[in-house]
Design an enzyme around this catalytic site. Structure first.
Site, mmCIF file in Angstrom:
data_model
loop_
_atom_site.group_PDB
_atom_site.id
_atom_site.type_symbol
_atom_site.label_atom_id
_atom_site.label_comp_id
_atom_site.label_asym_id
_atom_site.label_seq_id
_atom_site.Cartn_x
_atom_site.Cartn_y
_atom_site.Cartn_z
ATOM 1 N N GLU A 1 0.870 -1.135 -0.051
ATOM 2 C CA GLU A 1 0.029 -0.080 0.082
ATOM 3 C C GLU A 1 0.806 1.131 0.086
ATOM 4 O O GLU A 1 0.315 2.349 -0.595
ATOM 5 C CB GLU A 1 -0.801 0.085 1.208
ATOM 6 C CG GLU A 1 -0.469 0.412 2.505
ATOM 7 C CD GLU A 1 0.660 -0.237 3.183
ATOM 8 O OE1 GLU A 1 1.530 -0.003 3.854
ATOM 9 O OE2 GLU A 1 0.730 -1.667 2.779
ATOM 10 N N ASP A 2 1.954 1.063 0.671
ATOM 11 C CA ASP A 2 3.038 2.535 0.599
ATOM 12 C C ASP A 2 3.316 3.072 -0.744
ATOM 13 O O ASP A 2 3.210 3.939 -1.090
ATOM 14 C CB ASP A 2 4.027 2.046 1.674
ATOM 15 C CG ASP A 2 4.725 0.623 1.495
ATOM 16 O OD1 ASP A 2 4.559 0.000 0.439
ATOM 17 O OD2 ASP A 2 4.918 0.038 2.509
ATOM 18 N N ASN A 3 3.897 2.047 -1.554
ATOM 19 C CA ASN A 3 4.439 2.070 -2.817
ATOM 20 C C ASN A 3 3.381 2.710 -3.863
ATOM 21 O O ASN A 3 3.172 3.575 -4.624
ATOM 22 C CB ASN A 3 5.029 0.770 -3.396
ATOM 23 C CG ASN A 3 5.404 1.086 -4.682
ATOM 24 O OD1 ASN A 3 4.896 0.988 -5.809
ATOM 25 N ND2 ASN A 3 6.769 1.353 -4.950
#
Length: 453
Positions: free
Chosen positions: A264-266
């Protein structure tokens, strides 16, 4: 034509070899330039009313290695206006005791524990963060993993970077930190992971972000604005709106929209880049990633997991990865110089690997702020060699499969980085059943522990 083909291939190979070495040198140069001096930010001594407030979100799950010191590093930030939200999905989680001790130790710090999760997708980290995301009092969010320690000036310097622009005038939408691994145990997997993150991964990560032709972000420690996140949904399609200030994607948006992704961060970083046209920046700090007891199997399957994630997000770049590895690049380069100039293979390869080791150790020194400690020198070098040798077997193991195991739960990767649960007893291929039978658990299971990273 038969005689021309080897010549053409030799020139192509030579160009590729030079390009990759240029990328490596760029990563080394960037590390030297950015990390060898960390000036103190003027905002660290400002009054609270003169700086933007920051909400620090730390998702907790079980007793991570060095957890007390990791969390304490956010309580001791040299920044005058921040709050800390410690997210715990389970009210019986063992991390709660550590969180309560720190809140009692630092009564002047605005910190609270947020218990319970909100299911918005299959990603347990996103579900764990949802309540803190809604309760955060500030627009700027610093999402930092529980296995990361930050220097006292990290937040102030990150806020400075977030409020800047690129040379082309584009606003910075996200500030991230290159991971720097620190192994607390001399386990073989821990040492290989430490060598990988502090050399090969770091120099490529820095080089790619210096060229900045595409989003490339690891989510150990990310700073961004909630008002930006609340306008994107991970579709990576530019928002079509005449209002460039308040434009927003239709349908589900914000953090809940990213619960369907494994990384999710990417995806959040890519959404800022493609949907809003924002850019990223690296401050002069690192995310000190504390690596605990990691076996050889743990290391292998961790790398397999993230290769499979990348395969479903950036297929072409993933397929090119083997051609960026030192051993294959040595073969490519030696083929070229031997065909074109008759250069002896053994001399070429000796120079290639000697210079590579020098570059990688120089990157380590830049990020660590000190030379490689003598106490771990030979273990680190052994880990470095093992990482280079294992890169191909791990890649081929990873590329032919879609299943990943994350904190004891099995998932199947889908297109664009989305993920779905695999229920216990679901059918698997014969090959995957055999592979999983060889695999040991990735970590020692704690009481009441179920899935994030």
């Amino acid at each position: 034509m038969v005689f021309i083909l080897p010549l053409v291939l030799s020139y192509i190979a030579l160009v590729w070899f030079i390009v990759l070495w240029a990328i490596w040198v760029l990563g080394c140069w960037t590390a030297r330039k950015r990390y060898r001096l960390r000036p103190r930010s003027p905002t660290s001594t400002s009054t609270p009313s003169d700086v933007p407030g920051v909400s620090i979100l730390r998702p907790l799950k079980g007793l991570d290695t060095n957890l007390y010191e990791n969390l304490e590093s956010t309580f001791t930030q040299e920044y005058p206006n921040f709050e800390i939200l410690l997210s715990v999905a389970d009210e019986n989680d063992q991390a709660l005791r550590v969180a309560r001790e720190l809140i009692a130790k630092y009564p002047r710090v605005n910190a609270k524990i947020v218990t319970g999760d909100e299911t918005v997708g299959v990603n347990p980290k996103v579900n764990n963060l949802m309540r803190s995301y809604h309760l955060a009092a500030n627009d700027i969010l610093w999402v930092i993993d529980s296995n990361v320690t930050a220097l006292p000036g990290t937040l102030a310097r990150a806020v400075d970077a977030l409020q800047s622009c690129t040379r082309s005038g584009k606003r910075i939408g996200l500030v991230h930190h290159v991971p720097f691994a620190y192994s607390t145990e001399s386990k073989i997997g821990s040492r290989i992971e430490e060598a990988f993150l502090n050399t090969n991964h770091a120099k490529m990560y820095l080089a790619i972000n210096t060229v900045a032709v595409e989003s490339c972000v690891v989510g150990k420690s990310n700073l961004y604005r909630r008002s930006d996140l609340d306008r994107v949904n991970g579709s990576l399609r530019p928002i079509k709106s005449a209002d460039t200030t308040n434009r927003r994607q239709e349908g589900l948006y914000g953090l809940p929209a990213f619960g369907k992704f494994m990384a999710e961060d990417n995806m959040i970083a890519s959404a800022f880049w493609h949907e809003l046209g924002l850019r990223h920046d690296l401050s002069c700090d690192v995310a000190h990633n504390i690596v605990g007891s990691m076996s050889f199997n743990d290391y292998v399957w961790r790398r397999v997991r993230w290769i499979r994630v990348r395969k479903h997000m950036v297929l072409l770049a993933t397929l090119l990865e083997p051609f960026t590895e030192s051993i294959l690049l040595a073969a490519i380069g030696s083929f070229a110089v031997n065909n074109l100039f008759g250069f002896p293979l053994w001399i070429f390869n000796t120079i290639h690997f000697s210079l590579l080791l020098y570059v990688d150790l120089d990157v380590y020194v830049s990020l660590a702020g000190h030379p490689l400690p003598a106490a771990i020198r030979w273990q680190f070098l052994a880990g470095w060699v093992a990482r280079e040798v294992l890169s191909f077997p791990i890649f081929f193991l990873a590329i032919f499969g879609d299943e990943v195991v994350w904190r004891g739960t099995t998932y199947r990767m889908r297109r664009n980085g989305e993920v779905e649960h695999i229920r216990p007893g679901a059918k698997e291929g014969i090959l995957m059943r055999w592979i999983h039978s060889l695999r040991k658990p990735q970590y020692e299971r704690l009481d009441a522990e179920t899935p994030p990273e």
